[in-house]
Structure formats: C-alpha cells, structure tokens
Design a protein around this motif. Structure first.
Motif, short mmCIF file in Angstrom:
data_model
loop_
_atom_site.label_atom_id
_atom_site.label_comp_id
_atom_site.label_asym_id
_atom_site.label_seq_id
_atom_site.Cartn_x
_atom_site.Cartn_y
_atom_site.Cartn_z
N GLY A 103 -28.25 38.98 -27.15
CA GLY A 103 -29.61 39.06 -27.12
C GLY A 103 -30.40 37.80 -26.29
O GLY A 103 -30.82 38.02 -25.90
N GLN A 104 -29.32 36.34 -27.36
CA GLN A 104 -29.51 35.90 -26.88
C GLN A 104 -29.73 34.74 -25.10
O GLN A 104 -28.69 35.79 -24.46
CB GLN A 104 -28.90 34.55 -27.54
N VAL A 105 -30.54 34.22 -25.43
CA VAL A 105 -30.41 33.44 -23.49
C VAL A 105 -29.57 32.00 -24.20
O VAL A 105 -30.73 31.67 -24.72
CB VAL A 105 -31.95 33.49 -23.09
N ARG A 106 -28.86 31.52 -23.59
CA ARG A 106 -27.95 30.98 -23.82
C ARG A 106 -28.20 29.58 -21.20
O ARG A 106 -28.52 30.51 -21.05
CB ARG A 106 -27.18 30.53 -24.00
N THR A 107 -28.51 27.52 -21.49
CA THR A 107 -28.49 27.89 -20.57
C THR A 107 -26.89 26.81 -20.18
O THR A 107 -26.49 26.16 -20.77
CB THR A 107 -29.30 25.97 -20.78
N ARG A 108 -26.98 27.05 -19.36
CA ARG A 108 -25.25 26.50 -19.02
C ARG A 108 -24.96 24.86 -17.95
O ARG A 108 -26.67 25.40 -17.49
CB ARG A 108 -24.78 27.61 -17.90
N ALA A 109 -24.31 24.82 -17.47
CA ALA A 109 -24.35 23.26 -16.82
C ALA A 109 -23.24 23.13 -16.01
O ALA A 109 -22.23 23.04 -16.59
CB ALA A 109 -24.23 21.93 -17.86
N ILE A 110 -23.80 22.90 -14.87
CA ILE A 110 -23.13 22.81 -13.85
C ILE A 110 -22.78 21.28 -13.37
O ILE A 110 -23.76 21.22 -12.47
CB ILE A 110 -22.76 23.89 -13.14
N SER A 111 -21.73 20.17 -12.95
CA SER A 111 -22.06 19.98 -12.69
C SER A 111 -21.25 19.41 -10.81
O SER A 111 -20.03 19.75 -11.00
CB SER A 111 -21.31 18.23 -13.57
N TYR A 112 -21.20 18.88 -9.82
CA TYR A 112 -21.23 19.12 -8.36
C TYR A 112 -21.41 17.68 -8.24
O TYR A 112 -21.65 16.72 -8.23
CB TYR A 112 -22.04 19.75 -7.77
#
Length: 284
Positions: A103-112
């Motif tokens: 149920g927790q919300v996390r932020t992913r990091a995607i580098s281009y």
C-alpha cells in the motif's frame, strides 16, 4: 647598405587566436559516453547538465533523491530540485510513482542518456551525400558501451500546458499579493505540476496562496521561483486519509419503523412493536 638580420625567430602562427584548445586522449576504462545534445543543450542550466552527466555515470540502483544528491554536492536542495525538474521537462529523467503491495507509494528514478526526441531524430534516414560521394563514418577509437534499454512503459515528460490551468493562474496571480513574486512564463510552467499536486490533495487555492505569500523575507527576493519551489516541496501536506468502509455505517442510526400496536414511529433495525407496546404486552 646591408639588410637587417632578424635574430629572434618569428612566433608560430596558431590556428585559433582565442578560444578553447582540446587535448584529447582515449579512455579505455572508467568513462561515460555523454551526447552533445546534453553537453551543449541550449535550454538546460549548467547545474542541470552537470547533474545529468553525474546521474548517467552512476551504477544501476544508486539513489538520486534530492537529499542524497545534496549530501554529495554544495549546490543545496533547492538548486538540485530545480535541476531535476529541468531534466524531467526535457526528457532526460522520469520519476513515476508506483504503489507497492503493502500500500505504500514510492518514486522510481529512470535516467535517459538520450531523450525520446533525440531517439526519433537518430532513427530518421540519413540524407544522401552531396556530389555522389559516399559518406565515410569516422572510426571510433574506443568501442562504446552497450546502450541502456529504454522501458517501453516509461511515461513521456509532461508537455507545457497550452491553456492556463487553475494552478498556473494561481502562480501568475501571486504578484498581486507581493510584486516581488513576479514569475516568468517558463517558471510558471515549471512550478505548475507542484501546485497541481497541492490541489489534488484537497488544499483550497486560498490556502496555497497564503502558504506561498506569508512570512516572506524583508530583503529583496532575487530568485522568486526558487523560493516558491522550496516552499511547495517542503510544505506539501499529506493526502487526506480515506476512512474505513465500516466507519461510515458504524454510527448510522437505525431506520424508522411503524409500531404494529400503536402505529407510532420508532427506530429499530426490523419492523415490530415499540418499547411501550412490548412492555404492556409483557405486563398483560
């Protein structure tokens, strides 16, 4: 008369009278390939270009949150947060949110290392060489590393809104409360997603305006966009908790029923007799 002899040799002519002179040596290990579309980007700040180069050089899984980067560099959280938003706007970075099974919300990091626009431009067919000469590609002294696969499901960076939104109107109207909060149109577009996040969390526009305009410093504000960005990030309120489903019915009163004995209305979960009629029947 004899000709004058020059004792000192003439100075060698340089190819460039001024400007940078490159001394390039090939790298065989511990290097990162960075495209000129990033190194010479006409719209990104130097902080954003340097931060993108640093992120692309990091190993997979390295944290690149604002606090983690601020612990490494002297720019501080405000400048680093602004640089990360620049990279998002121009497609070099994506930070989608995902909900875990807990149920927790996390932020992913995607580098281009190459934004979508640059990928499409690179995929376009090459123009025919002039005068019928075959184009000869320059040889690579060092084999480039394997390209990083771009996830197909990664979201495109949000375009700047064409029409004014409530969040953009709120930002543009801050100068009516304090002339020092006059923002450029580019800054309004950049800060609009942060104000939209406040609105989506149920914060009224008047409360957002008060949070951004109250307690301002007495000194001249040199960078109003950075000040507002810091307040929007650090004072962001949490989501309104959703009450459990049973909480709405826990205190709901029983429905009205009509007594079978005296036709008087009373509250009970099921039809029948009121309390007085039940008492009279028990006495009889």
């Amino acid at each position: 008369m004899t000709d004058k002899q020059r004792n000192a040799p003439s100075r060698p002519k340089s190819r460039h009278s001024s400007g940078v002179t490159h001394v390039n040596e090939p790298h065989y290990d511990n290097f990162t390939v960075v495209g000129n579309h990033l190194a010479q980007h006409p719209e990104l700040s130097l902080t954003a270009i340097g931060l993108a180069t640093h992120i692309q050089s990091l190993p997979e899984g390295t944290p690149i949150g604002i606090k983690a980067l601020a612990a490494k560099f002297r720019e501080g959280e405000i400048r680093i947060a602004a640089a990360l938003r620049e990279l998002e706007e121009h497609g070099y970075l994506a930070r989608p949110r995902e909900r875990l099974q807990s149920g927790q919300v996390r932020t992913r990091a995607i580098s281009y290392n190459k934004p979508r626009s640059a990928v499409r431009a690179a995929a376009a067919p090459l123009a025919e060489p002039e005068h019928g000469l075959a184009a000869t590609p320059e040889p690579d002294p060092v084999p480039p590393p394997a390209p990083v696969a771009v996830p197909a499901s990664a979201p495109e960076p949000p375009p700047a809104p064409d029409r004014p939104t409530p969040a953009a109107d709120l930002l543009a109207g801050l100068r009516a409360h304090d002339p020092r909060l006059l923002l450029a149109e580019r800054d309004v577009h950049r800060l609009t997603p942060a104000v939209t996040e406040w609105l989506e969390r149920g914060v009224p526009p008047t409360v957002i305006t008060h949070s951004l305009t109250s307690g301002l410093p007495q000194d001249p504000i040199k960078h109003p966009a950075a000040l507002l960005s810091h307040r929007l990030a650090t004072q962001l309120p949490p989501h309104i908790p959703v009450p459990p489903a049973h909480a709405a019915t826990a205190h709901r009163p029983a429905p009205l029923q009509t007594c079978d004995g005296c036709d008087r209305a009373f509250r009970a979960p099921e039809p029948g007799r009121c309390r007085d009629c039940r008492t009279s029947a028990a006495v009889a």
